[in-house]
Design a protein around this motif. Structure first.
Motif, PDB file in Angstrom:
ATOM      1  N   ILE A  38       0.857  -0.889   0.254  1.00  0.00           N
ATOM      2  CA  ILE A  38      -0.144   0.146  -0.269  1.00  0.00           C
ATOM      3  C   ILE A  38       0.349   1.388  -0.116  1.00  0.00           C
ATOM      4  N   ALA A  39       1.696   1.079   0.258  1.00  0.00           N
ATOM      5  CA  ALA A  39       2.997   2.167   1.175  1.00  0.00           C
ATOM      6  C   ALA A  39       3.245   2.395  -0.593  1.00  0.00           C
ATOM      7  N   THR A  40       4.083   1.336  -0.937  1.00  0.00           N
ATOM      8  CA  THR A  40       4.861   1.978  -2.116  1.00  0.00           C
ATOM      9  C   THR A  40       3.451   2.043  -3.838  1.00  0.00           C
ATOM     10  N   LYS A  41       2.660   2.078  -3.547  1.00  0.00           N
ATOM     11  CA  LYS A  41       1.462   1.879  -4.746  1.00  0.00           C
ATOM     12  C   LYS A  41       1.554   0.764  -5.079  1.00  0.00           C
ATOM     13  N   ALA A  42       1.986  -0.421  -4.811  1.00  0.00           N
ATOM     14  CA  ALA A  42       1.971  -1.255  -5.663  1.00  0.00           C
ATOM     15  C   ALA A  42       0.884  -1.882  -5.396  1.00  0.00           C
ATOM     16  N   LEU A  43      -0.234  -2.150  -4.626  1.00  0.00           N
ATOM     17  CA  LEU A  43      -2.104  -2.079  -4.858  1.00  0.00           C
ATOM     18  C   LEU A  43      -2.404  -0.772  -4.047  1.00  0.00           C
ATOM     19  N   THR A  44      -3.846  -0.403  -4.498  1.00  0.00           N
ATOM     20  CA  THR A  44      -4.703  -0.057  -4.245  1.00  0.00           C
ATOM     21  C   THR A  44      -4.971  -0.169  -2.506  1.00  0.00           C
ATOM     22  N   PRO A  45      -4.984   0.521  -2.255  1.00  0.00           N
ATOM     23  CA  PRO A  45      -5.924   0.349  -0.774  1.00  0.00           C
ATOM     24  C   PRO A  45      -7.036  -0.690  -0.443  1.00  0.00           C
ATOM     25  N   VAL A 251     -14.616 -16.384   7.903  1.00  0.00           N
ATOM     26  CA  VAL A 251     -15.271 -15.677   7.457  1.00  0.00           C
ATOM     27  C   VAL A 251     -15.498 -14.437   8.648  1.00  0.00           C
ATOM     28  N   ALA A 252     -14.593 -14.454   9.475  1.00  0.00           N
ATOM     29  CA  ALA A 252     -14.276 -13.793  10.533  1.00  0.00           C
ATOM     30  C   ALA A 252     -13.315 -12.926  10.249  1.00  0.00           C
ATOM     31  N   ILE A 253     -12.230 -14.213  10.194  1.00  0.00           N
ATOM     32  CA  ILE A 253     -10.979 -13.781   9.525  1.00  0.00           C
ATOM     33  C   ILE A 253     -11.008 -12.860   8.366  1.00  0.00           C
ATOM     34  N   ALA A 254     -11.276 -12.936   7.586  1.00  0.00           N
ATOM     35  CA  ALA A 254     -11.328 -12.481   5.896  1.00  0.00           C
ATOM     36  C   ALA A 254     -12.409 -11.445   5.622  1.00  0.00           C
ATOM     37  N   SER A 255     -13.323 -11.091   6.959  1.00  0.00           N
ATOM     38  CA  SER A 255     -13.802 -10.219   7.208  1.00  0.00           C
ATOM     39  C   SER A 255     -12.801  -9.017   7.924  1.00  0.00           C
ATOM     40  N   GLY A 256     -12.921  -9.311   8.854  1.00  0.00           N
ATOM     41  CA  GLY A 256     -11.601  -8.572   9.838  1.00  0.00           C
ATOM     42  C   GLY A 256     -10.532  -8.517   9.176  1.00  0.00           C
ATOM     43  N   THR A 257     -10.177  -8.847   7.968  1.00  0.00           N
ATOM     44  CA  THR A 257      -8.838  -8.335   7.505  1.00  0.00           C
ATOM     45  C   THR A 257      -9.894  -7.014   6.079  1.00  0.00           C
ATOM     46  N   TYR A 258     -10.422  -7.751   5.574  1.00  0.00           N
ATOM     47  CA  TYR A 258     -11.041  -6.540   4.812  1.00  0.00           C
ATOM     48  C   TYR A 258     -11.617  -4.976   4.814  1.00  0.00           C
ATOM     49  N   LEU A 259     -11.972  -5.250   6.363  1.00  0.00           N
ATOM     50  CA  LEU A 259     -11.853  -4.204   6.864  1.00  0.00           C
ATOM     51  C   LEU A 259     -10.582  -3.163   7.303  1.00  0.00           C
ATOM     52  N   GLY A 260      -9.676  -3.758   7.868  1.00  0.00           N
ATOM     53  CA  GLY A 260      -8.198  -3.459   6.926  1.00  0.00           C
ATOM     54  C   GLY A 260      -8.141  -1.998   8.343  1.00  0.00           C
ATOM     55  N   SER A 380     -11.065   6.448  18.590  1.00  0.00           N
ATOM     56  CA  SER A 380     -10.646   6.892  17.290  1.00  0.00           C
ATOM     57  C   SER A 380     -11.334   7.341  16.741  1.00  0.00           C
ATOM     58  N   ARG A 381     -12.300   8.202  16.161  1.00  0.00           N
ATOM     59  CA  ARG A 381     -13.535   9.158  16.076  1.00  0.00           C
ATOM     60  C   ARG A 381     -12.396  10.246  15.422  1.00  0.00           C
ATOM     61  N   ARG A 382     -11.284  10.691  16.801  1.00  0.00           N
ATOM     62  CA  ARG A 382     -10.961  11.565  16.884  1.00  0.00           C
ATOM     63  C   ARG A 382      -9.984  12.135  16.032  1.00  0.00           C
ATOM     64  N   ASP A 383      -9.239  11.216  14.987  1.00  0.00           N
ATOM     65  CA  ASP A 383      -8.092  11.527  14.286  1.00  0.00           C
ATOM     66  C   ASP A 383      -8.368  10.155  13.395  1.00  0.00           C
ATOM     67  N   PRO A 384      -9.620  10.094  12.780  1.00  0.00           N
ATOM     68  CA  PRO A 384     -10.003   8.612  11.917  1.00  0.00           C
ATOM     69  C   PRO A 384      -8.829   8.582  10.546  1.00  0.00           C
ATOM     70  N   ILE A 385      -7.889   7.042  10.317  1.00  0.00           N
ATOM     71  CA  ILE A 385      -7.745   7.359  10.041  1.00  0.00           C
ATOM     72  C   ILE A 385      -8.379   5.898   8.396  1.00  0.00           C
ATOM     73  N   GLY A 386      -8.222   6.089   7.577  1.00  0.00           N
ATOM     74  CA  GLY A 386      -9.066   5.111   6.367  1.00  0.00           C
ATOM     75  C   GLY A 386      -8.222   5.438   4.908  1.00  0.00           C
ATOM     76  N   ARG A 387      -9.028   4.442   4.441  1.00  0.00           N
ATOM     77  CA  ARG A 387      -8.282   4.535   2.313  1.00  0.00           C
ATOM     78  C   ARG A 387      -7.587   5.695   2.903  1.00  0.00           C
ATOM     79  N   ASP A 392      -0.764   9.596   3.778  1.00  0.00           N
ATOM     80  CA  ASP A 392      -0.752  10.718   4.068  1.00  0.00           C
ATOM     81  C   ASP A 392       0.913  10.761   4.340  1.00  0.00           C
ATOM     82  N   GLU A 393       1.542  11.820   3.352  1.00  0.00           N
ATOM     83  CA  GLU A 393       3.211  11.903   4.436  1.00  0.00           C
ATOM     84  C   GLU A 393       3.160  11.587   5.600  1.00  0.00           C
ATOM     85  N   TRP A 394       4.633  11.480   6.508  1.00  0.00           N
ATOM     86  CA  TRP A 394       4.935  11.257   7.813  1.00  0.00           C
ATOM     87  C   TRP A 394       4.585  12.437   7.969  1.00  0.00           C
ATOM     88  N   GLU A 395       4.174  12.895   9.077  1.00  0.00           N
ATOM     89  CA  GLU A 395       5.102  14.403   9.713  1.00  0.00           C
ATOM     90  C   GLU A 395       5.586  13.470  11.307  1.00  0.00           C
TER      91      GLU A 395
END
Lengths: 414, 102
Positions: A38-45, A251-260, A380-387, A392-395
């Motif tokens: 994801i970081a090198t953009k080999a794949l989209t998130p 199904v549980a592990i796969a859907s957890g993985t998909y949530l990311g 976690s909703r205070r500073d949500p991180i998602g796709r 974003d640039e690391w500060e």
């Protein structure tokens, strides 16, 4: 008309909690296979989590190996053949179910807390930690298998502590050598051309990692659930796992993985080093080789430790690359504390559950766990991180770490 | 103490095989990338201002051969995971991989 019996309610809660743990195991570990891609953009998130989820699902079904004795590595609540020991069979297996319930709750709470902090801690350490804590509370220190006998790696020392120390070191060395070789060999090749080429390599190695994660990790939850079923007599075959358990866990592990677990993906992919796709491929190859070799030799390591070690190694292997040791140090600290912290929560949960007793106790533990989960999620909703912002640039002070101690922009301008 | 010896014993094996496979695979892939760049010529390689290197078809052939080898290694890895899950072990008979039931 009576509703459900207390025994059934207790068992159902254990099963649901185990599946919830499997779900957290999924999103906690998406980063292991996909953070660098994801970081090198080999794949989209989105592409990355989809591929990873599918391979985890397939992987979970692939392992027919019986995983019923999974808890035997660290605690003594099962006979070698998988059946529960008589001491925990009081109240129709209620004693064992309470240990499982409290242990799983401890593991889940620690998994979600480390996710909130964006730290890649080991899910298997959390699971073992929670179970160890609940067992100490329920059966005393004798209930824990601290170390193996002779040269057979076993117990807390042989299956958790030693591999936890050794495996990141191996991964760092392998990834460092790989990265050095890659940059030496591709000298003279245009950088943009290189990036494109190595992205393809990354997709291949990331797939290997995802599949092997599915075959290894889903099994552990399958084993725990089946143990609960054995304790209540709902299931009696110690050579097989019920098919519905397999489906539910997959199904549980796969859907957890998909949530990311985006907070962890960000810290691992962007936080540790600024990673380029040649480094990403070197890191993923290192992880895949170390993990597969260990599983061939029966050496029990944590995927998380290996994957993080590899990324660190790929940073050390590149001349002039900066490794953010502050981030690495926080991750190392999380590794050291995962087992004792999950154990502490597991023990407290057992104590609370035991205070109320039976199904009521399990309900209280369950409610406490859900409350903790909700609280952390709201936090976690205070500073949500998602796709949208995972890359974003690391500060200087990354967003994920500050969430807990610094209330981000606490509505000063009202 | 024995546990530490056992862990270190496993560790050096994993390190050795890890270096061969885990560092070898990206190294091999790098040869492929380099051969392809040489084969493609032009902007694919670093070159002096104004002189575009010509493409070399041989480079492309070598590159594709190397990538095919990498794909094979990855497939071997995948089949190892699948076989391991299904209760088979990977053995090497005279260098050729084979799967035998455990």
């Amino acid at each position: 008309m009576s509703l459900v019996s207390p025994e059934f309610l207790l068992l159902a809660l254990v099963v649901v909690t185990a599946l919830a743990f499997d779900f957290t195991n999924g999103f906690h570990d998406t980063a292991n296979a996909m953070a660098t891609s994801i970081a090198t953009k080999a794949l989209t998130p989105k592409g990355a989590v989809t591929l990873c989820a599918i391979l985890n699902l397939v992987g979970a079904f692939l392992s027919v190996e019986v995983a019923i004795t999974v808890t035997n590595a660290v605690i003594r609540i099962q006979n070698p053949d998988g059946t529960p020991i008589p001491e925990v069979m009081g109240d129709g297996g209620g004693a064992l179910l309470l240990i499982l319930m409290a242990g799983l709750a401890g593991a889940i709470i620690w998994n979600i807390l480390t996710w909130l902090w964006g730290l890649p801690s080991s899910s298997s350490h959390a699971l073992f930690g929670g179970l160890i804590g609940a067992t100490i509370a329920g059966l005393g220190f004798g209930g824990v298998k601290w170390t193996g006998e002779g040269y057979h790696l076993d117990g807390v020392v042989g299956k958790v502590i030693l591999p936890g120390l050794v495996s990141p070191a191996i991964a760092i060395i392998v990834a460092m050598i790989g990265t050095k070789l890659v940059f030496k060999i591709t000298q003279g090749v245009n950088q943009r051309y290189q990036e494109t080429g190595f992205r393809w390599g990354q997709i291949g190695t990331a797939s290997l990692l995802s599949l092997s994660h599915g075959t290894n990790d889903a099994q552990k939850t399958m084993g725990v659930i089946t143990l609960g079923l054995l304790a209540t007599g709902t299931w009696t075959d110690t050579h097989q796992i019920p098919f519905w358990v397999k489906v539910a866990c997959a199904v549980a592990i796969a859907s957890g993985t998909y949530l990311g677990g985006w907070r962890i993906i960000r810290n691992k992919g962007k936080g540790l080093i600024e990673i380029s796709s040649p480094q990403g491929m070197a890191a993923e190859s290192s992880s895949a080789a170390v993990i597969l070799t260990s599983s061939q030799l029966g050496f029990p390591l944590s995927t998380t430790h290996v994957a993080t070690g590899s990324i660190l190694g790929s940073g050390l292997g590149r001349k002039g690359a900066e490794v953010r040791w502050g981030v690495a140090g926080r991750m190392g600290l999380a590794w050291l504390t995962t087992l004792p912290a999950a154990a502490l929560v597991g023990a407290v949960m057992w104590w609370i559950g035991n205070l109320f007793g039976g199904a009521t106790g399990a309900v209280v533990v369950f409610v406490l766990m859900v409350a903790g989960w909700l609280w952390m999620w709201l936090h976690s909703r205070r500073d949500p991180i998602g796709r949208h912002n995972v890359n974003d640039e690391w500060e200087a002070e990354g967003i994920a770490q500050t969430s807990d101690d610094v209330p981000v922009s606490q509505e000063v301008t009202q | 103490m024995n546990q530490i010896v056992a862990a270190l014993d496993a560790a050096w094996r994993i390190l050795l095989i890890g270096v061969v496979l885990g560092a070898g695979l990206p190294a091999l892939f790098s040869f492929g990338v380099r051969a392809m760049a040489w084969g493609t010529g032009g902007e694919a390689t670093n070159h002096d201002e104004g002189t575009l290197p010509p493409p070399h078809p041989v480079g492309r052939v070598i590159g594709i051969a190397v990538f095919a080898l990498v794909v094979l290694v990855v497939l071997l890895g995948l089949s190892y995971i699948v076989a391991h899950g299904l209760g088979y072990n990977l053995v090497f008979n005279g260098g050729l991989p084979a799967f035998v039931p455990r």
